[in-house]
Enzyme design. Structure first.
Site, mmCIF file in Angstrom:
data_model
loop_
_atom_site.group_PDB
_atom_site.id
_atom_site.type_symbol
_atom_site.label_atom_id
_atom_site.label_comp_id
_atom_site.label_asym_id
_atom_site.label_seq_id
_atom_site.Cartn_x
_atom_site.Cartn_y
_atom_site.Cartn_z
ATOM 1 N N HIS A 88 0.828 -1.212 0.000
ATOM 2 C CA HIS A 88 0.000 0.000 0.000
ATOM 3 C C HIS A 88 0.860 1.259 0.000
ATOM 4 O O HIS A 88 1.935 1.288 0.610
ATOM 5 C CB HIS A 88 -1.014 0.009 1.151
ATOM 6 N N ASP A 90 -0.195 4.351 1.031
ATOM 7 C CA ASP A 90 -0.479 5.348 2.070
ATOM 8 C C ASP A 90 0.250 5.033 3.364
ATOM 9 O O ASP A 90 0.672 3.902 3.603
ATOM 10 C CB ASP A 90 -1.986 5.453 2.335
ATOM 11 N N GLU A 185 -5.046 1.921 2.672
ATOM 12 C CA GLU A 185 -5.047 0.688 3.463
ATOM 13 C C GLU A 185 -5.178 1.011 4.942
ATOM 14 O O GLU A 185 -5.893 0.347 5.682
ATOM 15 C CB GLU A 185 -3.748 -0.094 3.211
ATOM 16 N N ASP A 208 3.714 -6.489 3.640
ATOM 17 C CA ASP A 208 3.312 -5.422 4.563
ATOM 18 C C ASP A 208 3.554 -5.836 6.013
ATOM 19 O O ASP A 208 2.928 -5.309 6.924
ATOM 20 C CB ASP A 208 1.813 -5.122 4.318
ATOM 21 N N HIS A 390 3.858 3.120 12.462
ATOM 22 C CA HIS A 390 2.962 4.200 12.918
ATOM 23 C C HIS A 390 3.591 5.022 14.046
ATOM 24 O O HIS A 390 2.880 5.558 14.881
ATOM 25 C CB HIS A 390 1.604 3.652 13.406
#
Ligand SMILES: [Zn+2]
Length: 422
Positions: A88, A90, A185, A208, A390
């Site tokens: 992904h 994003d 995603e 991922d 994150h």
């Protein structure tokens, strides 16, 4: 068995360092896909680069999904399964992805890594024992002010380097290959717009994951409960005997949530219930609750629990009624993948051929693959070498990116030896 290969035209590390500088942060609660227009920049760039590398059928859909295919180079290619690789574009809404300034710590010699632009951001060996296995590697971090975006630009870079490698090495035998890069995603809305039929793979892998060697064929079974208590509003001055305040019912309900069934008190294979947002007023008070469990029976038990507690609360408050609505978010892909164990096995074998120690680990979350698997495209998840997703402490390494790329090459070669059933 090593194969003499030409290097890709651009190293996977250089690709990665280019891609992470492009801001592709997605945003919650938008009514469009992609949720942010910035994702187009990377999607369009990847499409252009795929064309340059000779991939076929390259297109970017109206929802910012990039699709491409690489024909097989075997005499029996049509009989070989088409394998897909998905990452992904994003990055998480949780931490800024603007002005990412990646830093390469060359020839890491151990110890904590302080990020230069923010003294409070330190990647410590105590919290990240994986650093002990990275001596001599080139570790890639941010300057401490943004996330790195290794999730999932490591997957993007590895897939692009893989395509690059195949183009530079026609002697590497492979069947039909499909590549896709998805948008949104992180906010869970992109994958509903993924065109499984047009993608044309028999099975696929999201690239991922995290630790090198880690392959995941299991995600949560996930549902969203919305629990509402209905009361009766009245002017407070003349409310005696008339008003029924649903806020007290909600307080009672939330106090009944078991302490040992929360995200903050569970780990590994334990599921949870998680109230995370709500709204209160006299006439209607509602709360949204995430339900997560690897086993369907466990998920159903949690649903019964929430319904039961709502009934108990309503019974305690005269004039209050309870309403419980459940919606499925995604299901555990293991339910399907267990019928195709070879798909996970190829990934484990490929990782072993790349010199890694492969293992499977369930994901305490969902992936694009959890939804694709139930739409007819079985899709386990492969590592990328990245850690601390994150967050400002997110990191990856040269070896992480190179080993991921190498694993994809081995995987394509393993699948090339298979013949489609049916
Ligand atoms: Zn991701």
């Amino acid at each position: 068995m090593t194969i003499a290969v030409q290097p890709p035209t651009e190293s996977v590390v250089d690709r990665f360092l280019r891609y992470v500088r492009i801001d592709t942060q997605s945003r919650e609660d938008q009514h469009t896909v992609p949720s942010t227009s910035t994702q187009w920049e990377l999607a369009n760039l990847l499409a252009a680069e795929l064309r340059q590398l000779g991939a076929g059928g390259v297109r970017v859909s109206e929802c910012c999904m990039v699709y491409a295919s690489i024909p097989g180079n075997l005499p029996n290619s049509p009989a070989v399964p088409a394998v897909g690789f998905i990452a992904h574009v994003d990055t998480s809404p949780a931490v800024s992805g603007a002005n990412v300034n990646p830093i390469v710590h060359r020839n890491y010699q151990g110890g904590d890594i302080a990020l230069p632009a923010d003294a409070s951001q330190v990647i410590t060996v105590a919290q990240h024992p994986v650093l002990n296995e990275m001596i001599g590697d080139d570790i890639i971090t941010t300057d401490g002010t943004t996330l790195l975006g290794s999730d999932d630009k490591a997957g993007v870079a590895a897939i692009m380097a893989f395509v690059d490698l195949l183009a530079a090495n026609p002697q590497i035998e492979h069947g039909p290959i499909r590549v896709a890069f998805t948008a949104d995603e992180e906010v869970g809305t992109g994958i509903d717009h993924f065109d499984v039929a047009a993608f044309g793979a028999d099975f696929a892998y999201t690239v991922d994951g995290s630790t090198l060697g880690e392959v995941s064929d299991e995600t949560w079974n996930a549902r969203l409960a919305t629990v509402t208590f209905h009361g009766k509003s009245a002017h407070p001055g003349t409310a005696k005997g008339v008003m029924v305040n649903s806020i007290y019912a909600m307080a009672d309900y939330l106090s009944r949530m078991p302490h040992d069934m929360r995200p903050e008190t569970t780990e590994e294979r334990e599921g949870f219930v998680h109230p995370y947002a709500g709204m209160l007023d006299i006439e209607h008070s509602s709360v949204k609750i995430l339900l997560r469990d690897f086993d369907l029976s466990g998920l159903e038990a949690k649903e019964r629990l929430l319904r039961g507690l709502a009934g108990e609360t309503a019974a305690r408050f005269a004039g209050v009624s309870a309403q419980v609505e459940l919606k499925e978010s995604y299901k555990n892909m293991k339910e399907v993948l267990t019928e195709h164990p070879q798909i996970t096995q190829y990934a484990l074998d490929a990782a072993r051929r790349a010199g890694l120690t492969p293992f499977t680990k369930p994901i305490r979350g969902g992936t694009d693959g959890s939804k694709l698997t139930f739409r007819g495209l079985p899709c386990p998840n492969i590592f990328t070498g990245g850690h601390e997703f994150h967050s400002k402490l997110e990191f990856n390494s040269r070896r992480g990116l190179e080993k991921t790329t190498e694993t994809l090459v081995h995987l394509a070669q393993l699948v090339a030896k298979q013949v489609k059933k049916d």
